[in-house]
Scaffold this motif. Structure first.
Motif, short mmCIF file in Angstrom:
data_model
loop_
_atom_site.label_atom_id
_atom_site.label_comp_id
_atom_site.label_asym_id
_atom_site.label_seq_id
_atom_site.Cartn_x
_atom_site.Cartn_y
_atom_site.Cartn_z
N GLN A 9 4.01 87.71 142.92
CA GLN A 9 4.66 86.54 143.50
C GLN A 9 5.05 86.81 144.96
O GLN A 9 4.86 87.91 145.48
N SER A 10 5.62 85.79 145.57
CA SER A 10 6.10 85.97 146.94
C SER A 10 7.29 86.92 146.96
O SER A 10 7.48 87.68 147.92
N ALA A 11 8.08 86.90 145.89
CA ALA A 11 9.23 87.81 145.80
C ALA A 11 9.75 87.82 144.37
O ALA A 11 9.57 86.87 143.62
N LEU A 12 10.38 88.93 144.02
CA LEU A 12 11.06 89.06 142.74
C LEU A 12 12.51 89.38 143.04
O LEU A 12 12.80 90.40 143.68
N ILE A 13 13.41 88.51 142.61
CA ILE A 13 14.83 88.70 142.86
C ILE A 13 15.48 89.20 141.57
O ILE A 13 15.40 88.54 140.53
N ILE A 14 16.10 90.38 141.63
CA ILE A 14 16.69 91.00 140.45
C ILE A 14 18.20 91.09 140.61
O ILE A 14 18.70 91.46 141.68
N SER A 15 18.91 90.75 139.53
CA SER A 15 20.37 90.86 139.54
C SER A 15 20.86 91.07 138.12
O SER A 15 20.09 90.94 137.15
N GLY A 16 22.15 91.37 138.01
CA GLY A 16 22.79 91.42 136.71
C GLY A 16 23.34 90.06 136.36
O GLY A 16 23.24 89.11 137.15
N PRO A 17 23.94 89.92 135.17
CA PRO A 17 24.51 88.63 134.77
C PRO A 17 25.52 88.09 135.78
O PRO A 17 25.57 86.87 136.01
N ALA A 18 26.28 88.96 136.39
CA ALA A 18 27.29 88.50 137.35
C ALA A 18 26.68 87.99 138.64
O ALA A 18 27.33 87.23 139.38
N GLY A 19 25.47 88.36 138.93
CA GLY A 19 24.84 87.94 140.17
C GLY A 19 23.74 86.91 139.99
O GLY A 19 22.93 86.70 140.90
N GLU A 20 23.68 86.25 138.83
CA GLU A 20 22.59 85.30 138.58
C GLU A 20 22.61 84.15 139.58
O GLU A 20 21.57 83.76 140.13
N ALA A 21 23.78 83.58 139.84
CA ALA A 21 23.86 82.46 140.78
C ALA A 21 23.42 82.91 142.18
O ALA A 21 22.70 82.19 142.88
#
Length: 215
Positions: A140-152
């Motif tokens: 993809q153009s990018a993959l954004i990864i976060s934990g549950p607290a950083g979903e927004a």
């Protein structure tokens, strides 16, 4: 010649004493036995066929049971690394802290992209190369990864890159997100594209359930 001997007959048909000749041929017992066996076989085949038809129409066939579709499937929600299915209030860019990581073979891409995102108000904590497990593997153009607290925050960051994907790692702590630039990245989204993406990101689709039949 005896009075019991017909005219013109002699030899074995000559009657002597108190005996007289048999005038009919002997019974053929072999044909009778064969006919009886054939009748028994036909009757057996007929009975077997009738029994099979009974099983088919009564639904007792083992094959029918084995191939029958389950009437009450048991469904459980699929693992949702990319969506919760609930509306999300997206933060402002100034409320998002991110790491910009280059997962392509193009040099300098992390710094130039980080500078542009910082110019749009995002807080860039660091930039550099992506871990080896992602290097040259993001299509993809990018993959954004976060934990549950950083979903927004991850979804807000994803609005800046058309065709990006968001992955939520349940084991990850904190609200900082990683923006991994993929092979399909060309440039950041225009303001119009980002606004349209924000509407979709604020209303992620519900995860599809996975169903397995009950045993």
């Amino acid at each position: 010649m005896s009075m019991l001997t017909p005219s013109g007959m002699g030899g074995k048909y000559r009657v002597t004493g108190n005996s007289y000749p048999r005038m009919r041929p002997p019974r053929r017992r072999g044909r009778f036995v064969a006919a009886l066996i054939a009748a028994v076989v036909v009757l057996g085949l007929f009975s077997w066929g009738a029994l099979q038809l009974f099983h088919v129409f009564s639904g007792d066939s083992k094959d029918a049971k084995a191939n029958a579709a389950p009437s009450h499937p048991s469904c459980s929600p699929a693992a949702a690394p990319v969506a919760t299915g609930k509306p999300i209030a997206l933060p402002k860019p100034t409320q998002v802290t991110m790491n910009v990581l280059n997962a392509t073979t193009r040099g300098g891409l992390a710094k130039s992209t980080a500078d542009q995102l910082a110019g749009r108000g995002f807080k860039v904590s660091k930039f550099g190369n992506a871990p080896d497990e992602y290097n040259a593997k993001i299509t993809q153009s990018a993959l954004i990864i976060s934990g549950p607290a950083g979903e927004a925050a991850a979804r807000e960051a994803g609005t800046q890159m058309v065709g990006s994907a968001v992955k939520i790692d349940p084991k990850r702590k904190g609200a900082t997100v990683d923006v991994l630039i993929g092979n399909a990245f060309a440039k950041l989204a225009t303001p119009t594209q980002a606004a349209e993406a924000r509407v979709v990101a604020a209303n992620p689709p519900a995860p599809k359930p996975t169903c397995s039949p009950k045993n």
